[in-house]
Write a protein that holds these residues in place. Sequence first.
Motif, PDB file in Angstrom:
ATOM      1  N   ARG A  25       2.621  10.785  -9.478  1.00  0.00           N
ATOM      2  CA  ARG A  25       2.529  10.342 -10.614  1.00  0.00           C
ATOM      3  C   ARG A  25       1.061  11.316 -11.210  1.00  0.00           C
ATOM      4  O   ARG A  25       0.455  12.246 -11.782  1.00  0.00           O
ATOM      5  N   PHE A  26       0.163  11.825 -10.173  1.00  0.00           N
ATOM      6  CA  PHE A  26      -0.771  12.499  -9.902  1.00  0.00           C
ATOM      7  C   PHE A  26      -1.033  14.003 -10.801  1.00  0.00           C
ATOM      8  O   PHE A  26       0.028  14.593  -9.822  1.00  0.00           O
ATOM      9  N   PRO A  27      -2.104  14.934 -10.849  1.00  0.00           N
ATOM     10  CA  PRO A  27      -1.307  15.842 -11.779  1.00  0.00           C
ATOM     11  C   PRO A  27      -1.016  16.882 -10.463  1.00  0.00           C
ATOM     12  O   PRO A  27      -0.483  17.857 -10.295  1.00  0.00           O
TER      13      PRO A  27
ATOM     14  N   THR B   8      -3.112  10.954   1.839  1.00  0.00           N
ATOM     15  CA  THR B   8      -3.847  10.249   3.378  1.00  0.00           C
ATOM     16  C   THR B   8      -3.932   8.665   3.338  1.00  0.00           C
ATOM     17  O   THR B   8      -3.894   8.208   4.196  1.00  0.00           O
ATOM     18  N   LYS B   9      -5.464   8.112   1.656  1.00  0.00           N
ATOM     19  CA  LYS B   9      -5.756   7.068   2.010  1.00  0.00           C
ATOM     20  C   LYS B   9      -4.452   6.279   2.466  1.00  0.00           C
ATOM     21  O   LYS B   9      -4.568   5.522   3.412  1.00  0.00           O
ATOM     22  N   CYS B  10      -2.943   6.237   1.868  1.00  0.00           N
ATOM     23  CA  CYS B  10      -2.656   5.024   1.526  1.00  0.00           C
ATOM     24  C   CYS B  10      -1.418   5.078   2.939  1.00  0.00           C
ATOM     25  O   CYS B  10      -0.664   4.273   3.788  1.00  0.00           O
TER      26      CYS B  10
ATOM     27  N   THR C   3      -5.264  16.227  -5.918  1.00  0.00           N
ATOM     28  CA  THR C   3      -4.918  14.639  -6.113  1.00  0.00           C
ATOM     29  C   THR C   3      -4.331  13.590  -5.262  1.00  0.00           C
ATOM     30  O   THR C   3      -4.516  12.517  -5.733  1.00  0.00           O
TER      31      THR C   3
ATOM     32  N   LEU D 233      -3.261  14.804  -2.434  1.00  0.00           N
ATOM     33  CA  LEU D 233      -3.394  15.002  -0.956  1.00  0.00           C
ATOM     34  C   LEU D 233      -3.883  13.448  -0.691  1.00  0.00           C
ATOM     35  O   LEU D 233      -3.841  12.552   0.242  1.00  0.00           O
ATOM     36  N   HIS D 234      -4.845  13.195  -2.100  1.00  0.00           N
ATOM     37  CA  HIS D 234      -5.848  12.151  -1.812  1.00  0.00           C
ATOM     38  C   HIS D 234      -4.494  10.517  -1.611  1.00  0.00           C
ATOM     39  O   HIS D 234      -4.795   9.666  -0.490  1.00  0.00           O
ATOM     40  N   ALA D 235      -4.159  10.817  -2.753  1.00  0.00           N
ATOM     41  CA  ALA D 235      -2.861   9.354  -2.530  1.00  0.00           C
ATOM     42  C   ALA D 235      -1.711   9.231  -0.700  1.00  0.00           C
ATOM     43  O   ALA D 235      -2.028   8.644   0.184  1.00  0.00           O
TER      44      ALA D 235
ATOM     45  N   PHE E 259       2.705   1.599  -3.595  1.00  0.00           N
ATOM     46  CA  PHE E 259       1.338   3.244  -4.746  1.00  0.00           C
ATOM     47  C   PHE E 259       1.186   3.798  -3.826  1.00  0.00           C
ATOM     48  O   PHE E 259       0.833   4.441  -4.963  1.00  0.00           O
TER      49      PHE E 259
ATOM     50  N   LEU F  50       3.781   5.897  -5.640  1.00  0.00           N
ATOM     51  CA  LEU F  50       3.681   5.957  -7.094  1.00  0.00           C
ATOM     52  C   LEU F  50       2.360   6.994  -7.704  1.00  0.00           C
ATOM     53  O   LEU F  50       2.183   8.110  -8.230  1.00  0.00           O
ATOM     54  N   GLY F  51       1.482   7.080  -6.672  1.00  0.00           N
ATOM     55  CA  GLY F  51       0.157   8.330  -6.430  1.00  0.00           C
ATOM     56  C   GLY F  51       0.363   9.463  -6.378  1.00  0.00           C
ATOM     57  O   GLY F  51       0.196  10.629  -7.316  1.00  0.00           O
TER      58      GLY F  51
ATOM     59  N   GLY G  98      -3.468   3.328   5.509  1.00  0.00           N
ATOM     60  CA  GLY G  98      -4.159   2.052   5.638  1.00  0.00           C
ATOM     61  C   GLY G  98      -2.252   1.564   5.984  1.00  0.00           C
ATOM     62  O   GLY G  98      -2.261   0.499   6.510  1.00  0.00           O
TER      63      GLY G  98
ATOM     64  N   ILE H 109       1.484  -1.460   0.056  1.00  0.00           N
ATOM     65  CA  ILE H 109      -0.259   0.092  -0.011  1.00  0.00           C
ATOM     66  C   ILE H 109       1.253   1.054  -0.314  1.00  0.00           C
ATOM     67  O   ILE H 109       0.789   2.096  -0.505  1.00  0.00           O
TER      68      ILE H 109
END
Lengths: 104, 201
Positions: A23-25, A35-37, A29, A31-33, A16, A19-20, A40, A13
């Motif tokens: 790669r995110f723009p 926070t969640k990763c 987006t 911050l999504h990667a 990934f 990696l997020g 978890g 996790i």
Amino acid sequence: MIEYLFLLLGEAIMVFGALGILRFPDVYTRLHAATKCDTGGAMNILIALAIYADTSTLIKLKFLVLAFLIAMINPMVSHAIARGAYKYGIKPEVVVDMYAWDNP
Amino acid sequence: MSRISFYLKERIKEIRHRVLLESYEAQKLPKWERIVLTWMMLFIFWIIVSSSIVLENLLIGGLATLIISSFMYNMLTDDIRHSGHLVEKIFYIVFFYMPQYIFIMIFRIIESNFKVAKHAVLMDINPGIVKIKTDLHSDTGITILANSITLTPGTLTLDVDRKLGEAYLYVHWIDVKTLNREKAGESIKGDIEEWLKKVFW
């Protein structure tokens, strides 16, 4: 045996999530990667440690308290970063922006 | 004519606000129940953090947490819904509501991790900021709802707005499917709000 499963899942996790972040723009987006990763992955690694550690039950419970604190604090920090970035003036790359409609 | 309708509108707004506040005041817990709830939380935290169950340690911890909870009882338990007896309430919260919430959140966190991995590999994103309405009013309830929305797959809370007793959330959604407010709220909040309505005001 099951602690290696948790440890491998947490590390996958985390990989990934990194990696997020690469790669995110834009900020939101990414911050999504983040926070969640982070949440978890760190929780999985802490559960693996709590199973694997050779101590009494009360000290193992400390790891679970740490996992709970991570799950409570991490989304708050990401919310603060996102709101601060928006107030500073970084425009998101979005299809619809209802926050800009209400705060012109 | 126009002035009368204006006056009536303002009056209705004022009465609604007052009814809301009065129902909120009526649903608050009495003082000693709040102190007991705060004391139990702090005492369990003390036992886990100090991690020894000698008698002196328990006595010192119980006394210190009792002093702290008699001053700080407002912070944790201001928003808990008033229903039933104290023992019944603690039983329900510990054995029914908390396991439900933890069970829901574990599966949502795992799902969101896999979803972020999928988005990072395939890059099929379609981001947008949408506005949804919540039925909760209290501070603690809105905070926990916003945190849970950040941890559920594909969403991130940006800001909270409160007008006239109604709370709105601005949510950054990584894959926008609908702009309808009810449908978006249903697919973002899911069953977390149903759970939070049972405990918080």
